[in-house]
Design a protein around this motif. Structure first.
Motif, PDB file in Angstrom:
ATOM      1  N   GLU A 129      -9.719  17.122   0.577  1.00 50.51           N
ATOM      2  CA  GLU A 129      -9.921  15.947   1.407  1.00 50.51           C
ATOM      3  C   GLU A 129      -9.082  15.939   2.680  1.00 50.51           C
ATOM      4  OE1 GLU A 129      -9.767  12.024  -0.647  1.00 50.51           O
ATOM      5  OE2 GLU A 129      -8.989  13.155  -2.430  1.00 50.51           O
ATOM      6  N   ARG A 130      -7.724  16.634   2.736  1.00 49.91           N
ATOM      7  CA  ARG A 130      -7.408  16.536   4.001  1.00 49.91           C
ATOM      8  C   ARG A 130      -7.868  17.424   5.118  1.00 49.91           C
ATOM      9  NH1 ARG A 130      -1.958  20.033   1.920  1.00 49.91           N
ATOM     10  NH2 ARG A 130      -3.380  21.058   0.202  1.00 49.91           N
ATOM     11  N   ALA A 131      -8.961  18.207   4.584  1.00 56.20           N
ATOM     12  CA  ALA A 131      -9.475  19.052   5.471  1.00 56.20           C
ATOM     13  C   ALA A 131     -10.968  18.541   6.101  1.00 56.20           C
ATOM     14  CB  ALA A 131      -9.812  20.363   4.972  1.00 56.20           C
ATOM     15  N   VAL A 132     -11.432  17.547   5.466  1.00 58.87           N
ATOM     16  CA  VAL A 132     -12.988  16.746   5.584  1.00 58.87           C
ATOM     17  C   VAL A 132     -13.041  16.546   7.042  1.00 58.87           C
ATOM     18  CG1 VAL A 132     -14.313  14.936   5.097  1.00 58.87           C
ATOM     19  CG2 VAL A 132     -13.161  16.077   3.087  1.00 58.87           C
ATOM     20  N   GLU A 133     -12.243  16.128   7.722  1.00 63.67           N
ATOM     21  CA  GLU A 133     -12.417  15.496   9.110  1.00 63.67           C
ATOM     22  C   GLU A 133     -12.572  16.740   9.961  1.00 63.67           C
ATOM     23  OE1 GLU A 133     -10.146  12.901  12.526  1.00 63.67           O
ATOM     24  OE2 GLU A 133      -9.282  12.916  10.539  1.00 63.67           O
ATOM     25  N   ARG A 134     -11.431  17.689   9.535  1.00 65.84           N
ATOM     26  CA  ARG A 134     -11.585  18.894  10.720  1.00 65.84           C
ATOM     27  C   ARG A 134     -12.842  19.933  10.477  1.00 65.84           C
ATOM     28  NH1 ARG A 134      -6.960  22.288   9.053  1.00 65.84           N
ATOM     29  NH2 ARG A 134      -5.977  20.333   9.476  1.00 65.84           N
ATOM     30  N   VAL A 135     -13.196  19.982   9.145  1.00 71.68           N
ATOM     31  CA  VAL A 135     -14.479  20.644   8.832  1.00 71.68           C
ATOM     32  C   VAL A 135     -15.848  19.891   9.312  1.00 71.68           C
ATOM     33  CG1 VAL A 135     -15.880  21.500   6.935  1.00 71.68           C
ATOM     34  CG2 VAL A 135     -13.484  21.885   7.080  1.00 71.68           C
ATOM     35  N   GLY A 136     -15.680  18.257   9.254  1.00 71.35           N
ATOM     36  CA  GLY A 136     -16.792  18.022   9.741  1.00 71.35           C
ATOM     37  C   GLY A 136     -16.908  17.923  11.467  1.00 71.35           C
ATOM     38  N   ARG A 137     -16.009  18.148  12.182  1.00 73.10           N
ATOM     39  CA  ARG A 137     -15.939  18.132  13.437  1.00 73.10           C
ATOM     40  C   ARG A 137     -16.659  19.499  13.813  1.00 73.10           C
ATOM     41  NH1 ARG A 137     -10.476  16.263  13.683  1.00 73.10           N
ATOM     42  NH2 ARG A 137      -9.804  18.366  14.205  1.00 73.10           N
ATOM     43  N   VAL A 138     -16.166  20.629  13.035  1.00 75.97           N
ATOM     44  CA  VAL A 138     -16.718  22.004  13.266  1.00 75.97           C
ATOM     45  C   VAL A 138     -18.345  22.003  13.022  1.00 75.97           C
ATOM     46  CG1 VAL A 138     -16.440  24.186  12.756  1.00 75.97           C
ATOM     47  CG2 VAL A 138     -14.393  23.003  13.016  1.00 75.97           C
ATOM     48  N   ALA A 139     -18.416  21.325  11.755  1.00 71.37           N
ATOM     49  CA  ALA A 139     -19.805  21.338  11.526  1.00 71.37           C
ATOM     50  C   ALA A 139     -20.753  20.875  12.450  1.00 71.37           C
ATOM     51  CB  ALA A 139     -20.125  20.651  10.041  1.00 71.37           C
ATOM     52  N   HIS A 140     -20.500  19.759  12.921  1.00 73.43           N
ATOM     53  CA  HIS A 140     -21.203  19.014  14.213  1.00 73.43           C
ATOM     54  C   HIS A 140     -21.223  20.000  15.225  1.00 73.43           C
ATOM     55  CE1 HIS A 140     -20.951  15.610  11.386  1.00 73.43           C
ATOM     56  NE2 HIS A 140     -21.915  15.171  12.145  1.00 73.43           N
ATOM     57  N   SER A 141     -20.080  20.570  15.648  1.00 76.98           N
ATOM     58  CA  SER A 141     -19.963  21.264  16.832  1.00 76.98           C
ATOM     59  C   SER A 141     -21.121  22.655  16.611  1.00 76.98           C
ATOM     60  CB  SER A 141     -18.579  21.794  17.228  1.00 76.98           C
ATOM     61  OG  SER A 141     -18.191  22.822  16.240  1.00 76.98           O
ATOM     62  N   MET A 142     -21.098  23.294  15.495  1.00 76.83           N
ATOM     63  CA  MET A 142     -22.022  24.211  15.305  1.00 76.83           C
ATOM     64  C   MET A 142     -23.264  23.919  15.129  1.00 76.83           C
ATOM     65  SD  MET A 142     -19.631  26.174  12.126  1.00 76.83           S
ATOM     66  CE  MET A 142     -21.255  27.223  11.689  1.00 76.83           C
ATOM     67  N   ASN A 143     -23.715  22.514  14.919  1.00 73.33           N
ATOM     68  CA  ASN A 143     -24.836  22.153  14.857  1.00 73.33           C
ATOM     69  C   ASN A 143     -25.978  22.991  14.116  1.00 73.33           C
ATOM     70  OD1 ASN A 143     -26.771  19.906  15.159  1.00 73.33           O
ATOM     71  ND2 ASN A 143     -27.591  21.000  17.244  1.00 73.33           N
ATOM     72  N   ALA A 144     -25.443  23.469  12.895  1.00 70.19           N
ATOM     73  CA  ALA A 144     -26.572  24.523  12.226  1.00 70.19           C
ATOM     74  C   ALA A 144     -26.834  23.845  10.874  1.00 70.19           C
ATOM     75  CB  ALA A 144     -25.780  25.616  12.029  1.00 70.19           C
ATOM     76  N   GLY A 145     -27.245  22.506  10.924  1.00 67.21           N
ATOM     77  CA  GLY A 145     -27.699  21.962   9.558  1.00 67.21           C
ATOM     78  C   GLY A 145     -29.097  22.546   9.044  1.00 67.21           C
ATOM     79  N   SER A 146     -29.219  22.590   7.755  1.00 66.73           N
ATOM     80  CA  SER A 146     -30.348  22.976   7.137  1.00 66.73           C
ATOM     81  C   SER A 146     -31.609  21.980   7.165  1.00 66.73           C
ATOM     82  CB  SER A 146     -30.140  23.504   5.748  1.00 66.73           C
ATOM     83  OG  SER A 146     -29.101  24.562   5.708  1.00 66.73           O
ATOM     84  N   PRO A 147     -32.760  22.433   7.177  1.00 66.47           N
ATOM     85  CA  PRO A 147     -34.021  21.642   7.307  1.00 66.47           C
ATOM     86  C   PRO A 147     -33.934  20.609   6.115  1.00 66.47           C
ATOM     87  CG  PRO A 147     -34.736  23.912   7.266  1.00 66.47           C
ATOM     88  CD  PRO A 147     -33.498  24.188   6.981  1.00 66.47           C
ATOM     89  N   THR A 148     -33.999  19.311   6.606  1.00 62.46           N
ATOM     90  CA  THR A 148     -33.721  18.235   5.624  1.00 62.46           C
ATOM     91  C   THR A 148     -34.654  18.142   4.572  1.00 62.46           C
ATOM     92  OG1 THR A 148     -32.785  16.872   7.766  1.00 62.46           O
ATOM     93  CG2 THR A 148     -33.737  15.474   5.830  1.00 62.46           C
ATOM     94  N   LEU A 149     -36.281  18.510   5.056  1.00 67.91           N
ATOM     95  CA  LEU A 149     -37.196  18.593   3.960  1.00 67.91           C
ATOM     96  C   LEU A 149     -36.789  19.237   2.753  1.00 67.91           C
ATOM     97  CD1 LEU A 149     -40.218  18.026   3.389  1.00 67.91           C
ATOM     98  CD2 LEU A 149     -40.823  20.265   4.666  1.00 67.91           C
TER      99      LEU A 149
END
Length: 509
Positions: free
Chosen positions: A361-381
């Motif tokens: 839980e204490r790392a959620v915010e930090r990992v979330g920021r990095v995930a958005h900066s990487m912008n590498a989400g998998s296809p929503t479909l």
């Protein structure tokens, strides 16, 4: 001498979503941790506890089987069932002590730097390994390919209907940029599934969907690692992870593995301040061992003392052929040090390129920021289709069918190898997973060159890997020589026999 059964009150909640057998497991773990049950204490008989709880005897028996597998209980035949006499002291610390340690852990300082971007291998050893595994694990599926689930048994028509329905839905979210953290309903399903099947309690916000285990490692390291951090890595250990980590700027510390899993004491001697430990506790890759309870507790204790993150790769724990799958290492984590990694590649099919990670839980915010900066989400479909696959019950049914199928196919290949190789190959029936390692018996001319055998096997159309290259020093004379192979796609005994004979020809040159 008669051993009395301590007075123990176990209550279950029939309205709770957690199955009764898992509730029973949790009650026993809590009682042992709090000291209400001590090593050597007899626990209630199956029939007696079933009567007390007004539940089926089989439900209690299943709970006891899991607790025995985990090392909490021991069955002694007619004498009864007892709390294990070999429980490590750390299992039995009081809840109050845990609370104090949790608070202390929350005050630790975490690294916030970013590791070096992947580049040229520093050690010069990763390239041959990467080339070997890339050949064996990519492209057109081939016989005996490690880590490949049964593609012939996947419900393709059902899957196509789910994907088509989502594609025709008109939902614009299927066409937009994906959420870098993952499709929310899928994250919710993953959190529920992990709580019920793996003992991992987490919120959907802690779950991040990635494009595979490599992407998971990159997300974690970018979020939590600093340049030149040292990392415990199992020796032997997973090839793809080793190759990637070797390129990121972290310092790998190979820690030996034995029949109980990673040697925590040895790791402490090699580097007691390592910032990460990457482990496969449920099914060690490639040897197949399960991390013992004593080692699990030692690993967790060392992580708390050194403010170390443990990256748990739980890649194929759903497939266990003796008893139920063991709960994850994360389920024992009282200090929030374990980062849990899972994948759909082994339980569905690797072409999905979907994996996930549960972060503290204490790392959620930090990992979330990095995930958005990487912008590498998998296809929503595809994420939405997987969410439907799970939510409509197809996932659970598929796993049940695959456990039964793989249980039969593993026997086919083991019998075929025994017949083809005799005493020249050491083969044990794998109790879990969809791949296993075999070892060559040393011949009159010394150790077998498993790299050459695997190369000849590739020329013959097979996808086995040499065991020695999974070790940090693969060419040392003492390094075990053998093969790592999958068995999930073996259709029948005839095919198993044909493949085993082909391998034997490769050994003979």
């Amino acid at each position: 001498m008669t051993v009395a059964t301590p007075a123990l009150t176990i209550e279950i909640d029939r309205q709770h979503e957690l199955p009764i057998y898992l509730q029973i497991c949790e009650r026993f773990r809590t009682a042992i941790a709090a000291g209400h049950l001590r090593p050597g204490d007899r626990v209630p008989a199956l029939r007696g506890l079933a009567t007390q709880l007004n539940t089926a005897r089989g439900t209690v028996e299943l709970a006891y089987t899991i607790l025995v597998d985990e090392g909490y209980l021991q069955m002694r035949g007619a004498a009864g069932t007892f709390v294990s006499s070999s429980l490590p002291a750390s299992v039995m610390r009081s809840s109050r002590a845990r609370g104090v340690q949790d608070a202390r852990a929350g005050q630790s300082t975490e690294g916030t730097g970013t590791p070096q971007r992947p580049g040229e291998s520093r050690s010069g050893q990763a390239a041959p390994r990467q080339q070997a595994i890339a050949v064996a694990m990519s492209g057109e599926p081939r016989p005996l390919q490690p880590g490949l689930p049964a593609l012939d048994a996947f419900p393709g028509k059902l899957w196509n209907r789910l994907v088509s329905r989502r594609a025709r839905s008109g939902d614009r979210a299927m066409l937009a940029y994906p959420d870098p953290a993952g499709y929310r309903p899928l994250r919710e399903h993953i959190a529920t599934y992990l709580g019920l099947s793996r003992g991992v309690t987490c919120l959907p916000d802690q779950v991040f969907v990635t494009g595979g285990y490599r992407a998971t490692l990159e997300l974690v390291l970018r979020s939590l690692a600093s340049p030149n951090d040292s990392v415990w890595f199992e020796d032997p250990g997973y090839l793809l992870a080793r190759g990637f980590l070797d390129e990121t700027g972290v310092q790998l510390v190979p820690v030996p593995v034995d029949g109980e899993g990673i040697d925590v004491e040895r790791g402490t001697l090699l580097d007691g301040q390592a910032r990460f430990a990457v482990v496969t506790p449920s099914h060690q890759s490639p040897l197949g061992h399960t991390l013992s309870l004593a080692r699990r507790m030692a690993l967790l204790d060392s992580a708390e003392k050194a403010s170390r993150w443990i990256i748990e790769d739980d890649y194929d724990s759903e497939f266990r052929y003796l008893g139920r799958p063991l709960p994850a290492l994360k389920s024992l984590d009282r200090h929030d040090r374990v980062i849990y990694c899972g994948t759909f590649s082994k339980v569905m099919f690797p072409g999905l390129r979907l994996a996930y990670v549960v972060v503290p839980e204490r790392a959620v915010e930090r990992v979330g920021r990095v995930a958005h900066s990487m912008n590498a989400g998998s296809p929503t479909l595809l994420q939405a289709a997987v969410a439907d696959f799970i939510g409509q019950g197809h996932f659970a049914r598929h796993l049940k069918r695959m456990r039964a199928l793989y249980g039969k196919r593993r026997v086919l290949i083991v019998n075929a190898l025994d017949q083809a190789f005799g005493k020249r190959l050491i083969v044990d029936l794998p109790p879990r997973g969809i791949q296993f390692a075999v070892q060559f018996a040393e011949g009159p001319d010394g150790p077998v060159d498993d790299v050459a055998v695997a190369a000849r096997a590739r020329e013959a159309g097979l996808a086995v890997l040499p065991l020695s290259i999974w070790y940090a020093n693969g060419r040392a004379r003492r390094t075990p020589r053998g093969l790592v192979m999958g068995f999930a796609n073996i259709a029948d005994a005839d095919e198993a026999g044909r493949l085993a004979r082909t391998l034997r020809e490769c050994l003979d040159g």
